[in-house]
Design an enzyme around this catalytic site. Structure first.
Site, PDB file in Angstrom:
ATOM      1  CG  HIS A  49      -2.020  -1.068   1.089  1.00  0.00           C
ATOM      2  ND1 HIS A  49      -3.305  -0.839   0.663  1.00  0.00           N
ATOM      3  CD2 HIS A  49      -1.950  -2.404   1.331  1.00  0.00           C
ATOM      4  CE1 HIS A  49      -3.988  -1.979   0.673  1.00  0.00           C
ATOM      5  NE2 HIS A  49      -3.173  -2.942   1.068  1.00  0.00           N
ATOM      6  CG  ASP A  51       0.506   1.397  -5.191  1.00  0.00           C
ATOM      7  OD1 ASP A  51      -0.183   1.499  -4.150  1.00  0.00           O
ATOM      8  OD2 ASP A  51       0.113   0.776  -6.203  1.00  0.00           O
ATOM      9  N   GLY A 138      -4.191 -11.808  -5.859  1.00  0.00           N
ATOM     10  CA  GLY A 138      -3.245 -10.781  -5.438  1.00  0.00           C
ATOM     11  C   GLY A 138      -1.941 -10.821  -6.212  1.00  0.00           C
ATOM     12  CG  LEU A 139       0.055 -13.860  -7.400  1.00  0.00           C
ATOM     13  CD1 LEU A 139       0.466 -15.238  -7.928  1.00  0.00           C
ATOM     14  CD2 LEU A 139       1.175 -13.289  -6.543  1.00  0.00           C
ATOM     15  CB  SER A 140      -0.952  -8.014 -10.792  1.00  0.00           C
ATOM     16  OG  SER A 140      -0.926  -7.058  -9.816  1.00  0.00           O
ATOM     17  CB  SER A 142      -6.836  -7.257 -13.303  1.00  0.00           C
ATOM     18  OG  SER A 142      -6.407  -7.121 -11.993  1.00  0.00           O
ATOM     19  CD  GLU A 174      -7.212  -2.434 -12.146  1.00  0.00           C
ATOM     20  OE1 GLU A 174      -6.396  -2.902 -12.958  1.00  0.00           O
ATOM     21  OE2 GLU A 174      -7.517  -3.004 -11.086  1.00  0.00           O
ATOM     22  CG  ASP A 186      -1.251  -4.157  -9.151  1.00  0.00           C
ATOM     23  OD1 ASP A 186      -0.367  -4.238  -8.281  1.00  0.00           O
ATOM     24  OD2 ASP A 186      -2.469  -4.178  -8.887  1.00  0.00           O
ATOM     25  CE1 TYR A 235      -5.224  -1.129  -2.705  1.00  0.00           C
ATOM     26  CE2 TYR A 235      -6.636   0.548  -3.674  1.00  0.00           C
ATOM     27  CZ  TYR A 235      -5.407  -0.062  -3.565  1.00  0.00           C
ATOM     28  OH  TYR A 235      -4.339   0.403  -4.304  1.00  0.00           O
TER      29      TYR A 235
HETATM   30  C1  GLA Z   1      -3.353  -3.722  -5.114  1.00  0.00           C
HETATM   31  C2  GLA Z   1      -3.372  -2.430  -5.911  1.00  0.00           C
HETATM   32  C3  GLA Z   1      -1.968  -1.798  -5.965  1.00  0.00           C
HETATM   33  C4  GLA Z   1      -1.363  -1.674  -4.573  1.00  0.00           C
HETATM   34  C5  GLA Z   1      -1.475  -2.981  -3.817  1.00  0.00           C
HETATM   35  C6  GLA Z   1      -1.046  -2.870  -2.381  1.00  0.00           C
HETATM   36  O1  GLA Z   1      -2.584  -4.682  -5.786  1.00  0.00           O
HETATM   37  O2  GLA Z   1      -3.820  -2.688  -7.223  1.00  0.00           O
HETATM   38  O3  GLA Z   1      -2.030  -0.546  -6.619  1.00  0.00           O
HETATM   39  O4  GLA Z   1      -1.955  -0.628  -3.877  1.00  0.00           O
HETATM   40  O5  GLA Z   1      -2.810  -3.481  -3.819  1.00  0.00           O
HETATM   41  O6  GLA Z   1       0.310  -2.567  -2.301  1.00  0.00           O
END
Ligand code: GLA
Length: 400
Positions: A49, A51, A138-140, A142, A174, A186, A235
């Site tokens: 968090h 970023d 949580g590995l992006s 998207s 996004e 991400d 979030y």
């Molecule tokens: C998600 C969000 C990112 C970042 C992380 C936490 O992945 O998409 O932008 O804030 O949570 O670090």
């Protein structure tokens, strides 16, 4: 349980994967793909968090990625087929609507709409997508999809899009089209990866530094297989609390706050907001420290930084869940562990461990058993490599 999948054997081998994707493309669209694009997922090694607070993140673009096989078609229609979900979407470039609800189609549509709004010429196309990034973990997955789609349109249109601009446009898609107010982590990770290196990303000026990880240390992602429903609203709430902290401390972002400033101004902040700020200020500094420790192979420092990060995520930022605590216990008790912590936004999903490379197999087996014993859930454990950023690739070179 999530709709994740272990990589099937055929997808672990790039040539076989290419053959399967091409075959499915032919089946759906009765033609041959003319262009291939790929983009990686990511795991953050430090910097939860930070970023959207414009701080530092140490991130690893993953060897798990999204591929798209594509071909131009006459007209303005885009047809996209997801192999993972066995689902198809079709839309016209002249009128790109958002589909209600959260669906993979909106990532594709959102990137197309955003690129067009920026003045890029998009061509109609057929596209087959296949990903090895587990979904909603949580590995992006998207961001990998967004970056792969942007890479595909740039390739088909034969126009140039720098990695930085691509990342920003995908984030915009996004934020504005999909409606998720994420930071830049991400998309930047997916677009700017360098093979073999972690990246230290400065989220204020968006500069990145390649960080070599000392030989003998392996990154292992441990999937709790759980996700809290509330993660979206939680979030947004964390973001708002950070903005409130920054405003009360008189700065534009928590990046500008030092531990001394926070100590001096803490009484101005509501208690919970102060804890959020305390975590972010320390976590951003830890991202820089972990970059140094990983390069130097300083294992005690890695262990300590990861432990502090998890404790802060649990007690100060409150993004942990019982499944994450169970996984943390399993990781810390396993042979070969150097350090372990949360990853992504938290609230379940994947966590990450730094492991003695020679003991990776023993680590995997022990984590799986211990996590099952305490939760009755089969965890998926993925050793990962650092991969290069989103790009068009030559299918003839695959696997050579
Ligand atoms: C998600 C969000 C990112 C970042 C992380 C936490 O992945 O998409 O932008 O804030 O949570 O670090």
């Amino acid at each position: 349980m999530l709709s994740t999948e272990q990589i099937p054997d055929w997808a672990a081998d790039p040539r076989t994967r290419a053959g399967r994707v091409a075959a499915r493309f032919r089946e759906r669209f009765a033609s041959e793909p003319e262009l291939w694009a790929r983009a990686p997922g990511r795991v953050d090694l430090m910097g939860s968090h930070t970023d959207y607070n414009l701080g530092f993140v140490l991130t690893l673009p993953l060897s798990r990625d999204t591929w798209i096989a594509a071909r131009r078609r006459d007209g303005r229609t885009v047809r996209v087929y997801s192999m993972n979900l066995d689902a198809e979407d079709e839309f016209r470039l002249d009128a790109i609507d958002r589909i209600s609800g959260s669906t993979w189609c909106n990532y594709v549509r959102g990137v197309a709409a955003t690129l067009q709004n920026e003045g890029f010429e998009l061509t109609g196309c057929d596209a087959a997508i296949h990903g090895t990034v587990p979904l909603e973990s949580g590995l992006s997955s998207s961001a990998a999809l967004e970056s792969a789609v942007a890479t595909m349109f740039a390739g088909l249109g034969d126009w140039n899009l720098t990695a930085e601009r691509k990342a920003l446009l995908c984030q915009k898609a996004e934020n504005e089209f999909v409606g998720v107010k994420c930071g830049i982590l991400d998309q930047y990770s997916s677009c700017l990866g360098r093979e073999g290196c972690a990246l230290l990303l400065d989220c204020r000026d968006l500069s990145t530094r390649a960080v070599c990880i000392a030989a003998g240390i392996r990154i292992v992602v441990c999937n709790t297989m759980s996700r809290r429903r509330l993660s979206g609203s939680e979030y947004a709430q964390r973001r708002a609390e950070c903005e409130q902290a920054a405003a009360l401390l008189g700065v534009s972002a928590l990046r500008d706050v030092t531990p001394e400033m926070l100590a001096a101004g803490r009484h101005e902040l509501p208690e919970r907001v102060a804890r959020r700020a305390e975590f972010i200020v320390a976590e951003s500094a830890r991202a820089e420290s972990l970059a140094r420790a990983l390069t130097a192979g300083d294992r005690p420092a890695v262990a300590q930084l990861c432990a502090e990060s998890f404790a802060g995520a649990r007690d100060l930022y409150e993004i942990c869940s019982p499944a994450m605590s169970a996984m943390m216990d399993a990781m810390l008790a396993a042979p070969g562990v150097i350090g372990a912590r949360q990853a992504g936004a938290g609230f379940g999903g994947c966590m990450v461990a730094l492991v003695d490379a020679a003991r990776t197999d023993a680590f995997r087996a022990a984590v799986r058993d211990a996590y099952y014993d305490s939760t009755q859930v089969h965890a998926e454990i993925y050793p990962v490599e650092a991969a290069s950023g989103a790009a068009v690739f030559d299918i003839a070179e695959i696997g050579k």
